[in-house]
Motif scaffolding. Sequence first.
Motif, PDB file in Angstrom:
ATOM      1  N   ASP A 297       0.836  -1.211   0.000  1.00  0.00           N
ATOM      2  CA  ASP A 297       0.000   0.000   0.000  1.00  0.00           C
ATOM      3  C   ASP A 297       0.869   1.259   0.000  1.00  0.00           C
ATOM      4  O   ASP A 297       0.597   2.217  -0.728  1.00  0.00           O
ATOM      5  CB  ASP A 297      -0.928   0.016   1.217  1.00  0.00           C
ATOM      6  CG  ASP A 297      -2.019  -1.040   1.160  1.00  0.00           C
ATOM      7  OD1 ASP A 297      -2.291  -1.590   0.069  1.00  0.00           O
ATOM      8  OD2 ASP A 297      -2.607  -1.322   2.221  1.00  0.00           O
ATOM      9  N   GLY A 298       1.922   1.246   0.800  1.00  0.00           N
ATOM     10  CA  GLY A 298       2.805   2.400   0.893  1.00  0.00           C
ATOM     11  C   GLY A 298       3.549   2.685  -0.397  1.00  0.00           C
ATOM     12  O   GLY A 298       3.681   3.844  -0.812  1.00  0.00           O
TER      13      GLY A 298
ATOM     14  N   GLN B  86       2.596   1.851  -3.393  1.00  0.00           N
ATOM     15  CA  GLN B  86       1.634   2.328  -4.395  1.00  0.00           C
ATOM     16  C   GLN B  86       1.288   3.794  -4.144  1.00  0.00           C
ATOM     17  O   GLN B  86       1.162   4.572  -5.090  1.00  0.00           O
ATOM     18  CB  GLN B  86       0.363   1.472  -4.396  1.00  0.00           C
ATOM     19  CG  GLN B  86       0.558   0.093  -4.981  1.00  0.00           C
ATOM     20  CD  GLN B  86       0.831   0.091  -6.482  1.00  0.00           C
ATOM     21  OE1 GLN B  86       1.169   1.080  -7.100  1.00  0.00           O
ATOM     22  NE2 GLN B  86       0.681  -1.065  -7.087  1.00  0.00           N
ATOM     23  N   ALA B  87       1.156   4.178  -2.899  1.00  0.00           N
ATOM     24  CA  ALA B  87       0.877   5.579  -2.578  1.00  0.00           C
ATOM     25  C   ALA B  87       2.036   6.472  -3.019  1.00  0.00           C
ATOM     26  O   ALA B  87       1.821   7.559  -3.571  1.00  0.00           O
ATOM     27  CB  ALA B  87       0.615   5.744  -1.082  1.00  0.00           C
ATOM     28  N   ALA B  88       3.262   6.013  -2.804  1.00  0.00           N
ATOM     29  CA  ALA B  88       4.437   6.793  -3.212  1.00  0.00           C
ATOM     30  C   ALA B  88       4.506   6.928  -4.731  1.00  0.00           C
ATOM     31  O   ALA B  88       4.812   8.006  -5.257  1.00  0.00           O
ATOM     32  CB  ALA B  88       5.715   6.153  -2.668  1.00  0.00           C
TER      33      ALA B  88
ATOM     34  N   SER C 204       1.943   6.745  -6.842  1.00  0.00           N
ATOM     35  CA  SER C 204       0.848   7.642  -7.245  1.00  0.00           C
ATOM     36  C   SER C 204       1.233   9.101  -7.024  1.00  0.00           C
ATOM     37  O   SER C 204       0.965   9.957  -7.872  1.00  0.00           O
ATOM     38  CB  SER C 204      -0.425   7.314  -6.461  1.00  0.00           C
ATOM     39  OG  SER C 204      -0.924   6.060  -6.829  1.00  0.00           O
ATOM     40  N   SER C 205       1.863   9.364  -5.901  1.00  0.00           N
ATOM     41  CA  SER C 205       2.326  10.717  -5.609  1.00  0.00           C
ATOM     42  C   SER C 205       3.353  11.156  -6.654  1.00  0.00           C
ATOM     43  O   SER C 205       3.299  12.286  -7.161  1.00  0.00           O
ATOM     44  CB  SER C 205       2.927  10.759  -4.208  1.00  0.00           C
ATOM     45  OG  SER C 205       3.449  12.025  -3.917  1.00  0.00           O
TER      46      SER C 205
ATOM     47  N   ALA D 223       9.251  11.297  -3.895  1.00  0.00           N
ATOM     48  CA  ALA D 223       8.258  10.217  -3.883  1.00  0.00           C
ATOM     49  C   ALA D 223       8.836   8.936  -4.486  1.00  0.00           C
ATOM     50  O   ALA D 223       8.613   7.837  -3.970  1.00  0.00           O
ATOM     51  CB  ALA D 223       6.997  10.643  -4.638  1.00  0.00           C
TER      52      ALA D 223
ATOM     53  N   ALA E 112       9.497   5.278  -2.777  1.00  0.00           N
ATOM     54  CA  ALA E 112       9.044   4.013  -3.365  1.00  0.00           C
ATOM     55  C   ALA E 112      10.198   3.019  -3.474  1.00  0.00           C
ATOM     56  O   ALA E 112      10.051   1.840  -3.130  1.00  0.00           O
ATOM     57  CB  ALA E 112       8.413   4.264  -4.737  1.00  0.00           C
TER      58      ALA E 112
ATOM     59  N   ALA F  52       4.084   0.268 -11.041  1.00  0.00           N
ATOM     60  CA  ALA F  52       2.825   0.233 -10.286  1.00  0.00           C
ATOM     61  C   ALA F  52       2.015  -1.002 -10.637  1.00  0.00           C
ATOM     62  O   ALA F  52       1.430  -1.636  -9.752  1.00  0.00           O
ATOM     63  CB  ALA F  52       2.019   1.498 -10.553  1.00  0.00           C
TER      64      ALA F  52
ATOM     65  N   ASP G 134       1.073  -3.874  -8.086  1.00  0.00           N
ATOM     66  CA  ASP G 134      -0.348  -4.089  -7.859  1.00  0.00           C
ATOM     67  C   ASP G 134      -0.685  -5.575  -7.979  1.00  0.00           C
ATOM     68  O   ASP G 134      -1.433  -6.111  -7.155  1.00  0.00           O
ATOM     69  CB  ASP G 134      -1.187  -3.270  -8.845  1.00  0.00           C
ATOM     70  CG  ASP G 134      -2.667  -3.364  -8.545  1.00  0.00           C
ATOM     71  OD1 ASP G 134      -3.062  -3.100  -7.384  1.00  0.00           O
ATOM     72  OD2 ASP G 134      -3.437  -3.710  -9.466  1.00  0.00           O
TER      73      ASP G 134
END
Length: 132
Positions: free
Chosen positions: A33-34, A36-38, A40-41, A57, A61, A112, A116
């Motif tokens: 999750d972390g 993927q958030a990085a 996306s950022s 970011a 990641a 990503a 995922d």
Amino acid sequence: MTNRRGAGAYARVGVESAVMSADPHQLIVMLFDGVQAAISSAQLHLQDGNREAKGAAISKAIDIVNNGLAAALDHERGGEIAANLARLYDYVSRLLLQANLRDDAAPLARAAAILDDLGSGWRELRASGAAP
């Protein structure tokens, strides 16, 4: 500004509490999750032309992939699966580095997508009852 700092501190306490109470499987899911958030950022910052924030970011990641996901592999017990995951994590790290150096969204999207797929597999383990 004070509200933002307070919200950030509250969020950190929430994350720290979740980490402290998580089992090893949940920790891996949290890493997915972390990362993927990085990513996306980084994608958003790349679109906005904010190179400094994009770089930060992507660095985050890469750190999660290398010092979280790859470091958690048990090569002794994991055998060929762990070795294959290690190679995949290395490839993802190289994609992220390439995206950063070239300001290229395509490697970010590829990284990503790979992460995922792997993260979905970990989540399915929990849902199927195969994970602790």
